[in-house]
Design a protein around this motif. Structure first.
Motif, PDB file in Angstrom:
ATOM      1  N   PRO A 110       0.827  -1.218   0.000  1.00  0.00           N
ATOM      2  CA  PRO A 110       0.000   0.000   0.000  1.00  0.00           C
ATOM      3  C   PRO A 110       0.857   1.262   0.000  1.00  0.00           C
ATOM      4  O   PRO A 110       1.842   1.362   0.736  1.00  0.00           O
ATOM      5  CB  PRO A 110      -0.801  -0.127   1.304  1.00  0.00           C
ATOM      6  N   GLY A 111       0.478   2.208  -0.856  1.00  0.00           N
ATOM      7  CA  GLY A 111       1.188   3.477  -0.931  1.00  0.00           C
ATOM      8  C   GLY A 111       2.376   3.485  -1.863  1.00  0.00           C
ATOM      9  O   GLY A 111       2.977   4.537  -2.100  1.00  0.00           O
ATOM     10  N   ILE A 112       2.743   2.324  -2.399  1.00  0.00           N
ATOM     11  CA  ILE A 112       3.878   2.237  -3.313  1.00  0.00           C
ATOM     12  C   ILE A 112       3.354   2.026  -4.732  1.00  0.00           C
ATOM     13  O   ILE A 112       2.584   1.101  -4.980  1.00  0.00           O
ATOM     14  CB  ILE A 112       4.824   1.072  -2.931  1.00  0.00           C
ATOM     15  N   ASN A 113       3.774   2.875  -5.664  1.00  0.00           N
ATOM     16  CA  ASN A 113       3.325   2.778  -7.050  1.00  0.00           C
ATOM     17  C   ASN A 113       4.396   2.044  -7.861  1.00  0.00           C
ATOM     18  O   ASN A 113       5.443   2.600  -8.181  1.00  0.00           O
ATOM     19  CB  ASN A 113       3.091   4.169  -7.641  1.00  0.00           C
ATOM     20  N   SER A 114       4.148   0.788  -8.158  1.00  0.00           N
ATOM     21  CA  SER A 114       5.098   0.002  -8.942  1.00  0.00           C
ATOM     22  C   SER A 114       4.343  -1.137  -9.607  1.00  0.00           C
ATOM     23  O   SER A 114       3.148  -1.337  -9.372  1.00  0.00           O
ATOM     24  CB  SER A 114       6.217  -0.559  -8.055  1.00  0.00           C
ATOM     25  N   ILE A 115       5.038  -1.899 -10.439  1.00  0.00           N
ATOM     26  CA  ILE A 115       4.425  -3.062 -11.057  1.00  0.00           C
ATOM     27  C   ILE A 115       4.183  -4.110  -9.972  1.00  0.00           C
ATOM     28  O   ILE A 115       5.113  -4.502  -9.266  1.00  0.00           O
ATOM     29  CB  ILE A 115       5.338  -3.629 -12.157  1.00  0.00           C
ATOM     30  N   PRO A 116       2.937  -4.571  -9.797  1.00  0.00           N
ATOM     31  CA  PRO A 116       2.645  -5.512  -8.718  1.00  0.00           C
ATOM     32  C   PRO A 116       3.232  -6.892  -8.990  1.00  0.00           C
ATOM     33  O   PRO A 116       3.572  -7.235 -10.123  1.00  0.00           O
ATOM     34  CB  PRO A 116       1.113  -5.560  -8.695  1.00  0.00           C
ATOM     35  N   SER A 117       3.337  -7.671  -7.946  1.00  0.00           N
ATOM     36  CA  SER A 117       3.841  -9.040  -8.052  1.00  0.00           C
ATOM     37  C   SER A 117       2.672  -9.989  -8.278  1.00  0.00           C
ATOM     38  O   SER A 117       1.718 -10.014  -7.496  1.00  0.00           O
ATOM     39  CB  SER A 117       4.590  -9.418  -6.774  1.00  0.00           C
ATOM     40  N   GLU A 118       2.730 -10.773  -9.356  1.00  0.00           N
ATOM     41  CA  GLU A 118       1.681 -11.752  -9.623  1.00  0.00           C
ATOM     42  C   GLU A 118       1.780 -12.884  -8.608  1.00  0.00           C
ATOM     43  O   GLU A 118       2.845 -13.453  -8.388  1.00  0.00           O
ATOM     44  CB  GLU A 118       1.831 -12.306 -11.038  1.00  0.00           C
ATOM     45  N   ASP A 119       0.642 -13.209  -7.999  1.00  0.00           N
ATOM     46  CA  ASP A 119       0.641 -14.208  -6.935  1.00  0.00           C
ATOM     47  C   ASP A 119      -0.189 -15.439  -7.299  1.00  0.00           C
ATOM     48  O   ASP A 119       0.155 -16.556  -6.943  1.00  0.00           O
ATOM     49  CB  ASP A 119       0.098 -13.584  -5.645  1.00  0.00           C
ATOM     50  N   ASP A 120      -1.296 -15.236  -8.003  1.00  0.00           N
ATOM     51  CA  ASP A 120      -2.166 -16.352  -8.372  1.00  0.00           C
ATOM     52  C   ASP A 120      -3.148 -15.856  -9.429  1.00  0.00           C
ATOM     53  O   ASP A 120      -3.150 -14.668  -9.776  1.00  0.00           O
ATOM     54  CB  ASP A 120      -2.923 -16.873  -7.142  1.00  0.00           C
ATOM     55  N   TYR A 121      -3.981 -16.729  -9.935  1.00  0.00           N
ATOM     56  CA  TYR A 121      -4.924 -16.359 -10.987  1.00  0.00           C
ATOM     57  C   TYR A 121      -6.092 -17.335 -10.968  1.00  0.00           C
ATOM     58  O   TYR A 121      -5.975 -18.478 -10.493  1.00  0.00           O
ATOM     59  CB  TYR A 121      -4.232 -16.380 -12.350  1.00  0.00           C
ATOM     60  N   LEU A 122      -7.241 -16.896 -11.472  1.00  0.00           N
ATOM     61  CA  LEU A 122      -8.455 -17.708 -11.440  1.00  0.00           C
ATOM     62  C   LEU A 122      -8.648 -18.539 -12.704  1.00  0.00           C
ATOM     63  O   LEU A 122      -9.282 -19.596 -12.653  1.00  0.00           O
ATOM     64  CB  LEU A 122      -9.680 -16.799 -11.253  1.00  0.00           C
ATOM     65  N   LEU A 123      -8.112 -18.082 -13.832  1.00  0.00           N
ATOM     66  CA  LEU A 123      -8.349 -18.766 -15.105  1.00  0.00           C
ATOM     67  C   LEU A 123      -7.339 -19.898 -15.296  1.00  0.00           C
ATOM     68  O   LEU A 123      -6.349 -19.761 -15.999  1.00  0.00           O
ATOM     69  CB  LEU A 123      -8.267 -17.760 -16.261  1.00  0.00           C
ATOM     70  N   LYS A 124      -7.634 -21.044 -14.646  1.00  0.00           N
ATOM     71  CA  LYS A 124      -6.693 -22.161 -14.651  1.00  0.00           C
ATOM     72  C   LYS A 124      -7.156 -23.355 -15.473  1.00  0.00           C
ATOM     73  O   LYS A 124      -6.349 -24.219 -15.813  1.00  0.00           O
ATOM     74  CB  LYS A 124      -6.424 -22.620 -13.214  1.00  0.00           C
ATOM     75  N   ASP A 125      -8.448 -23.423 -15.784  1.00  0.00           N
ATOM     76  CA  ASP A 125      -8.939 -24.605 -16.483  1.00  0.00           C
ATOM     77  C   ASP A 125     -10.229 -24.260 -17.225  1.00  0.00           C
ATOM     78  O   ASP A 125     -10.736 -23.138 -17.154  1.00  0.00           O
ATOM     79  CB  ASP A 125      -9.179 -25.759 -15.500  1.00  0.00           C
ATOM     80  N   ARG A 126     -10.765 -25.229 -17.949  1.00  0.00           N
ATOM     81  CA  ARG A 126     -11.962 -25.003 -18.749  1.00  0.00           C
ATOM     82  C   ARG A 126     -13.167 -24.626 -17.889  1.00  0.00           C
ATOM     83  O   ARG A 126     -13.978 -23.769 -18.278  1.00  0.00           O
ATOM     84  CB  ARG A 126     -12.276 -26.219 -19.610  1.00  0.00           C
ATOM     85  N   GLU A 127     -13.317 -25.238 -16.736  1.00  0.00           N
ATOM     86  CA  GLU A 127     -14.456 -24.903 -15.886  1.00  0.00           C
ATOM     87  C   GLU A 127     -14.432 -23.431 -15.502  1.00  0.00           C
ATOM     88  O   GLU A 127     -15.450 -22.742 -15.549  1.00  0.00           O
ATOM     89  CB  GLU A 127     -14.460 -25.769 -14.628  1.00  0.00           C
ATOM     90  N   ALA A 128     -13.246 -22.930 -15.127  1.00  0.00           N
ATOM     91  CA  ALA A 128     -13.136 -21.510 -14.776  1.00  0.00           C
ATOM     92  C   ALA A 128     -13.432 -20.631 -15.983  1.00  0.00           C
ATOM     93  O   ALA A 128     -14.094 -19.591 -15.866  1.00  0.00           O
ATOM     94  CB  ALA A 128     -11.745 -21.217 -14.235  1.00  0.00           C
ATOM     95  N   PHE A 129     -12.964 -21.043 -17.153  1.00  0.00           N
ATOM     96  CA  PHE A 129     -13.222 -20.266 -18.361  1.00  0.00           C
ATOM     97  C   PHE A 129     -14.714 -20.207 -18.673  1.00  0.00           C
ATOM     98  O   PHE A 129     -15.276 -19.130 -18.892  1.00  0.00           O
ATOM     99  CB  PHE A 129     -12.457 -20.865 -19.541  1.00  0.00           C
ATOM    100  N   GLU A 130     -15.366 -21.367 -18.665  1.00  0.00           N
ATOM    101  CA  GLU A 130     -16.780 -21.430 -19.050  1.00  0.00           C
ATOM    102  C   GLU A 130     -17.684 -20.706 -18.057  1.00  0.00           C
ATOM    103  O   GLU A 130     -18.644 -20.047 -18.452  1.00  0.00           O
ATOM    104  CB  GLU A 130     -17.221 -22.895 -19.179  1.00  0.00           C
TER     105      GLU A 130
END
Length: 372
Positions: A110-130
């Motif tokens: 918080p308070g720091i303007n920089s490129i964030p660190s990717e930690d996880d993501y929701l689009l991992k498989d077909r079920e998530a996509f659909e």
């Protein structure tokens, strides 16, 4: 001549009375520095969007003619509706895990303007996509976010404005993260990844089609990609061509149908290996042509592909943190690139903290003196 005429003439190898002084915006920390130094009014140190009224006021103070990155989007061309932006967890070191509007999980301070660190993501498989993503990748009339008629009546006539054409791969990278994109493409489900690209691209095509059909008064088309880094593209050029070429061509052919023949593409990093796909499908302006640690990219592209390669950018902005001699050296290099034709100098990304106000002013005035 107006700056609109100057820019479009130069990119069409026609005559112009002078070179326009073009920029690509600022880091907000730089504007805060300049305000603290008394170089600009305090009210111009925040809320400065590309092409905004504040951006134009800064142009007048510094001596710029316009911001090349001023584009217009008439339809929301991303995920719609977006995911909820929320804090998932605050860690012991003060870092926060956030769910973004694109369905990724990032770690930020918080308070720091920089490129964030990717930690996880929701689009991992077909079920998530659909279930989670595909419904957000469909075109609908309620994506409309700006009135075309009002834009045409009020747009500045003295500077070029582009129609934002979206992205073919860069926004997919944002949705899946670099790690997720790599896993889907190469290890987990190549067919699913291709369907994600196709689905998203079709929605964006329809956004562009609706904007042009409504009569949008624009001067060029513009993509945002950012799919390269300092060693080259984030995926193989062959796979990039297979997945993306048809979508660039479809969108660019549509632009050509409406008389738009200048197609600009923003991709950072070393872009050399993706240039053939872009040129083959109708992209002709490379921007911002970052210099980085690898050096000039425009002259090499011109040597390889000829006058079909146009450029905006290519000026090493780090010179503004040094001295007049460094800026003069860049101006001399810009003169050489301008002599090739079809090229407009522009700092190769947003000006960063530590850039010296007087050097930026000096550069803007000297660029206007380059003979054509």
């Amino acid at each position: 001549m107006t700056n609109r005429e100057r820019a479009m003439n130069i990119l069409h190898y026609k005559s112009a009375d002078r070179m326009p002084a073009v920029h690509f915006g600022y880091w907000k920390e730089l504007l805060e520095e300049w305000a603290e130094q008394g170089k600009i009014p305090q009210e111009l140190s925040y809320g400065v969007g590309d092409g905004s009224e504040k951006d134009r006021q800064l142009d007048e103070i510094i001596g710029w003619d316009f911001n090349w990155h001023k584009t217009k989007t008439f339809y929301r061309n991303g995920l719609y509706p977006e995911f909820e932006y929320k804090v998932l967890e605050t860690l012991s070191d003060g870092m926060q895990r956030l769910q973004t509007r694109k369905g990724t999980i990032e770690r930020v301070k918080p308070g720091i303007n920089s490129i964030p660190s990717e930690d996880d993501y929701l689009l991992k498989d077909r079920e998530a996509f659909e279930t989670l993503f595909k419904p957000k990748m469909q075109f609908s009339a309620d994506r409309l976010c700006a009135d075309v008629k009002q834009f045409n009546e009020t747009r500045p006539k003295d500077r070029p404005i582009g129609l934002h054409l979206g992205s073919v791969m860069g926004q997919i990278r944002d949705i899946t993260t670099v790690q997720g994109m790599s896993l889907l493409m190469y290890d987990e489900d190549e067919e699913l990844f291709a369907e994600i690209v196709d689905t998203y691209a079709e929605m964006q095509y329809q956004c562009v089609e609706a904007s042009l059909a409504a009569g949008a008064d624009v001067d060029f088309g513009h993509y945002w990609e950012d799919i390269c880094f300092k060693n080259g593209p984030l995926l193989s050029p062959d796979m990039f061509h297979e997945l993306c070429a048809k979508h660039y061509k479809k969108r660019n052919d549509l632009c050509h149908k409406y008389g738009i023949d200048i197609i600009s593409l923003d991709c950072d990093g070393v872009i050399e290996r993706l240039i053939p796909t872009w040129l083959e499908t109708g992209v002709n302006v490379l921007f911002p042509l970052e210099v980085g640690v690898w050096g000039d990219q425009f002259e090499k592209a011109r040597d390889n592909y000829g006058e079909c390669v146009l450029g905006v950018g290519g000026m090493d902005k780090t010179a503004f943190r040094k001295d007049k001699a460094a800026v003069d050296a860049e101006i001399e290099r810009m003169k050489r690139l301008v002599s090739l034709g079809g090229f407009i100098p522009c700092p190769d990304h947003r000006l960063m903290p530590g850039s010296k106000f007087e050097l930026v002013q000096y550069y803007a005035e000297e660029i206007k003196k380059i003979s054509l």
